[in-house]
Structure formats: structure tokens, C-alpha cells
Motif scaffolding. Structure first.
Motif, mmCIF file in Angstrom:
data_model
loop_
_atom_site.group_PDB
_atom_site.id
_atom_site.type_symbol
_atom_site.label_atom_id
_atom_site.label_comp_id
_atom_site.label_asym_id
_atom_site.label_seq_id
_atom_site.Cartn_x
_atom_site.Cartn_y
_atom_site.Cartn_z
ATOM 1 N N ALA A 22 0.842 -1.209 0.000
ATOM 2 C CA ALA A 22 0.000 0.000 0.000
ATOM 3 C C ALA A 22 0.872 1.252 0.000
ATOM 4 C CB ALA A 22 -0.931 -0.009 1.207
ATOM 5 N N ALA A 23 1.942 1.235 0.779
ATOM 6 C CA ALA A 23 2.841 2.393 0.827
ATOM 7 C C ALA A 23 3.463 2.652 -0.538
ATOM 8 C CB ALA A 23 3.935 2.169 1.879
ATOM 9 N N VAL A 24 3.887 1.585 -1.220
ATOM 10 C CA VAL A 24 4.474 1.745 -2.556
ATOM 11 C C VAL A 24 3.454 2.379 -3.498
ATOM 12 C CG1 VAL A 24 5.286 0.499 -4.604
ATOM 13 C CG2 VAL A 24 6.193 -0.090 -2.347
ATOM 14 N N ARG A 25 2.232 1.853 -3.515
ATOM 15 C CA ARG A 25 1.205 2.388 -4.432
ATOM 16 C C ARG A 25 0.901 3.855 -4.121
ATOM 17 N NH1 ARG A 25 -0.843 -2.728 -3.311
ATOM 18 N NH2 ARG A 25 -2.401 -1.845 -1.928
ATOM 19 N N LEU A 62 11.148 -5.184 -4.676
ATOM 20 C CA LEU A 62 9.893 -4.771 -4.048
ATOM 21 C C LEU A 62 8.908 -4.290 -5.111
ATOM 22 C CD1 LEU A 62 7.969 -4.041 -1.775
ATOM 23 C CD2 LEU A 62 9.287 -1.916 -1.447
ATOM 24 N N LEU A 63 9.368 -3.417 -6.009
ATOM 25 C CA LEU A 63 8.492 -2.924 -7.076
ATOM 26 C C LEU A 63 7.997 -4.083 -7.939
ATOM 27 C CD1 LEU A 63 10.388 0.303 -8.165
ATOM 28 C CD2 LEU A 63 8.293 0.138 -6.805
ATOM 29 N N SER A 64 8.849 -5.050 -8.170
ATOM 30 C CA SER A 64 8.480 -6.223 -8.947
ATOM 31 C C SER A 64 7.388 -7.021 -8.243
ATOM 32 C CB SER A 64 9.723 -7.080 -9.183
ATOM 33 O OG SER A 64 9.433 -8.151 -10.035
ATOM 34 N N ASP A 65 7.533 -7.206 -6.936
ATOM 35 C CA ASP A 65 6.535 -7.943 -6.166
ATOM 36 C C ASP A 65 5.187 -7.224 -6.181
ATOM 37 O OD1 ASP A 65 5.879 -10.200 -4.438
ATOM 38 O OD2 ASP A 65 5.796 -8.744 -2.793
ATOM 39 N N VAL A 66 5.225 -5.908 -6.018
ATOM 40 C CA VAL A 66 3.992 -5.115 -6.065
ATOM 41 C C VAL A 66 3.347 -5.243 -7.445
ATOM 42 C CG1 VAL A 66 3.060 -2.751 -6.006
ATOM 43 C CG2 VAL A 66 4.703 -3.508 -4.265
ATOM 44 N N ALA A 67 4.153 -5.176 -8.485
ATOM 45 C CA ALA A 67 3.629 -5.269 -9.854
ATOM 46 C C ALA A 67 2.973 -6.614 -10.103
ATOM 47 C CB ALA A 67 4.756 -5.047 -10.860
ATOM 48 N N VAL A 68 3.603 -7.691 -9.668
ATOM 49 C CA VAL A 68 3.023 -9.026 -9.874
ATOM 50 C C VAL A 68 1.677 -9.123 -9.175
ATOM 51 C CG1 VAL A 68 3.312 -11.488 -9.363
ATOM 52 C CG2 VAL A 68 5.218 -10.179 -10.293
ATOM 53 N N GLU A 69 1.612 -8.589 -7.978
ATOM 54 C CA GLU A 69 0.343 -8.622 -7.236
ATOM 55 C C GLU A 69 -0.719 -7.794 -7.953
ATOM 56 O OE1 GLU A 69 -2.075 -10.262 -4.569
ATOM 57 O OE2 GLU A 69 0.047 -10.765 -4.795
ATOM 58 N N ILE A 107 4.167 -4.500 -16.007
ATOM 59 C CA ILE A 107 4.859 -5.596 -16.697
ATOM 60 C C ILE A 107 6.371 -5.383 -16.613
ATOM 61 C CG2 ILE A 107 5.314 -6.682 -18.935
ATOM 62 C CD1 ILE A 107 2.337 -6.000 -19.631
ATOM 63 N N ARG A 108 6.809 -4.172 -16.918
ATOM 64 C CA ARG A 108 8.250 -3.879 -16.861
ATOM 65 C C ARG A 108 8.796 -4.098 -15.455
ATOM 66 N NH1 ARG A 108 6.741 0.279 -20.285
ATOM 67 N NH2 ARG A 108 6.714 1.760 -18.578
ATOM 68 N N ASP A 109 8.092 -3.582 -14.442
ATOM 69 C CA ASP A 109 8.561 -3.754 -13.070
ATOM 70 C C ASP A 109 8.581 -5.227 -12.673
ATOM 71 O OD1 ASP A 109 9.167 -1.139 -12.418
ATOM 72 O OD2 ASP A 109 7.203 -0.718 -11.541
ATOM 73 N N ALA A 110 7.551 -5.965 -13.070
ATOM 74 C CA ALA A 110 7.504 -7.396 -12.727
ATOM 75 C C ALA A 110 8.710 -8.120 -13.296
ATOM 76 C CB ALA A 110 6.211 -8.020 -13.241
ATOM 77 N N LEU A 111 9.109 -7.766 -14.501
ATOM 78 C CA LEU A 111 10.224 -8.456 -15.148
ATOM 79 C C LEU A 111 11.586 -7.942 -14.707
ATOM 80 C CD1 LEU A 111 8.749 -8.780 -18.739
ATOM 81 C CD2 LEU A 111 8.778 -10.491 -16.913
ATOM 82 N N LEU A 112 11.690 -6.651 -14.401
ATOM 83 C CA LEU A 112 12.993 -6.081 -14.018
ATOM 84 C C LEU A 112 13.520 -6.637 -12.703
ATOM 85 C CD1 LEU A 112 12.654 -2.326 -15.028
ATOM 86 C CD2 LEU A 112 14.238 -4.014 -15.965
ATOM 87 N N GLY A 113 12.650 -6.881 -11.754
ATOM 88 C CA GLY A 113 13.087 -7.388 -10.457
ATOM 89 C C GLY A 113 12.939 -8.888 -10.370
ATOM 90 N N ASP A 114 13.180 -9.577 -11.470
ATOM 91 C CA ASP A 114 12.882 -11.006 -11.560
ATOM 92 C C ASP A 114 14.057 -11.790 -12.133
ATOM 93 O OD1 ASP A 114 11.281 -13.297 -11.485
ATOM 94 O OD2 ASP A 114 10.517 -12.949 -13.500
ATOM 95 N N PRO A 115 15.194 -11.815 -11.439
ATOM 96 C CA PRO A 115 16.362 -12.488 -12.011
ATOM 97 C C PRO A 115 16.183 -13.985 -12.220
ATOM 98 C CG PRO A 115 16.768 -11.891 -9.721
ATOM 99 C CD PRO A 115 15.460 -11.267 -10.112
#
Length: 191
Positions: A22-25, A62-69, A107-115
Motif C-alpha cells: 500500500a505504501a508503494v502504491r 519490491l516494485l516487482s513484487d507489487v507489480a506481480v500482485e 509488466i516492466r517492473d515485474a520483469l525487471l526485479g525477476d532475475p
């Protein structure tokens, strides 16, 4: 257990995840993505920065996790009475949401933080679950239906490629054409 395996935690862990997400959003809407820092997110969420680093590793994860959710569908696909109508309406909505500026950013955030590819797998699973629900409904109605992988390969994959690499000219007609090509090819094969 790795950070990526903590998909749906319970108790305190769930509360921490919810408050941090919620804080990120909130901060993204107030400051934009470039204004985010781990200390700002931690302060807004009421946790320490070390909690965020321990759980997510860094801001990008963190941004990737938020994006996936955020990419997780909130409801099952609507029932429009037949597979063609169900799949067409779903594909149009999927394309509209994913091709929008917020959708592309998620989509970009989900993939960027996804090694390790886990987030891509989760996002793919969301679409496959939606397709499976529509296909199961069609089979229950006595309709012929392609497999989930055919929907993924012939409808979802081309849309995702175009969203990421060739977004010009994407519209509902493109989604309708992909669905028609998939279903018409199946009808012609004698299934």
C-alpha cells in the motif's frame, strides 16, 4: 525459503506485505516511481528499512513484487454463453489493461526485479488460470475447446510481445483476430 516463495504469507507477514505494498502504491501516485526510496516506503508502511531489505532485497525486487500482485486478476472471466464470446471479451480486456501505460509499467517492473524468472511464471500462471476457467466452462457446455497452451501460444503470447516490443496499432480488433484465428483453426482441424 527464498523471498520469491513467500507468495501468500499469513499473520504478521501478511500485514507487513499489505502495508508495504500500500505504501508503494500511495507513494508512486504522490511522487512518481523515480521518487521512491526504501526509507520512504518503510516510513509510510510503519516498518524499518531492514524489514524491506530482508524480505525483498532491494527496491527493484519490491516494485516487482507489487507489480506481480497488481497484475493478478481480481475476478474470474465473465461467462458470455460460449467460448468464442468468453475468450474474445477476455482477450479484449486483457489487451486493454496490459497495453495501458500503468499495465506496461507493471509488466516492466515485474520483469525487471525477476532475475530467476519466478515473477514471469506467476504472471503467466494468472493468464493460464483464466484461460483454463473459460475452457472448462466451454467443455461443460459441450463445446469443443483448444488446450490452455494453445490459448497461451496463439492469443496471450502475441499480445504480450506486441505490448512490450511493438505497441503501435494495438486495439480490440487485434485481440478479436487472434481469438478468431485460434478458434477457426481448431474448427477446421475436425476437433
Amino acid at each position: 525459503m527464498s523471498r520469491k516463495e513467500m507468495v501468500r504469507p499469513g499473520g504478521r507477514s501478511a500485514r507487513v506485505q499489505a502495508s508495504v505494498h500500500a505504501a508503494v502504491r500511495e507513494l508512486m501516485s504522490e511522487l512518481g516511481r523515480d521518487g521512491l526510496t526504501v526509507p520512504l516506503v518503510a516510513h509510510r508502511a510503519g516498518v524499518t528499512p531492514s524489514t524491506i531489505y530482508r524480505r525483498w532485497g532491494d527496491l527493484q525486487e519490491l516494485l516487482s513484487d507489487v507489480a506481480v500482485e497488481r497484475l493478478r486478476p481480481e475476478t474470474a472471466p465473465q461467462d458470455h454463453g460460449n467460448l468464442r464470446a468468453d475468450l474474445t471479451a477476455w482477450a479484449e480486456q486483457f489487451l486493454d489493461e496490459m497495453a495501458s501505460p500503468p499495465g506496461r509499467a507493471y509488466i516492466r517492473d515485474a520483469l525487471l526485479g525477476d532475475p530467476d524468472g519466478g515473477n514471469a511464471g506467476r504472471c503467466s500462471a494468472y493468464a493460464a488460470e483464466q484461460a483454463d476457467a473459460m475452457l472448462a466452462r466451454a467443455i461443460d457446455r459441450g463445446e469443443g475447446a483448444p488446450g490452455v497452451e494453445a490459448v497461451m501460444d496463439r492469443v496471450v503470447a502475441p499480445m504480450m510481445y506486441r505490448i512490450l516490443f511493438r505497441p503501435a496499432g494495438l486495439d480490440a480488433a487485434y485481440a478479436r483476430r487472434l481469438v478468431a484465428e485460434l478458434l477457426d483453426a481448431g474448427a477446421g482441424s475436425g476437433r
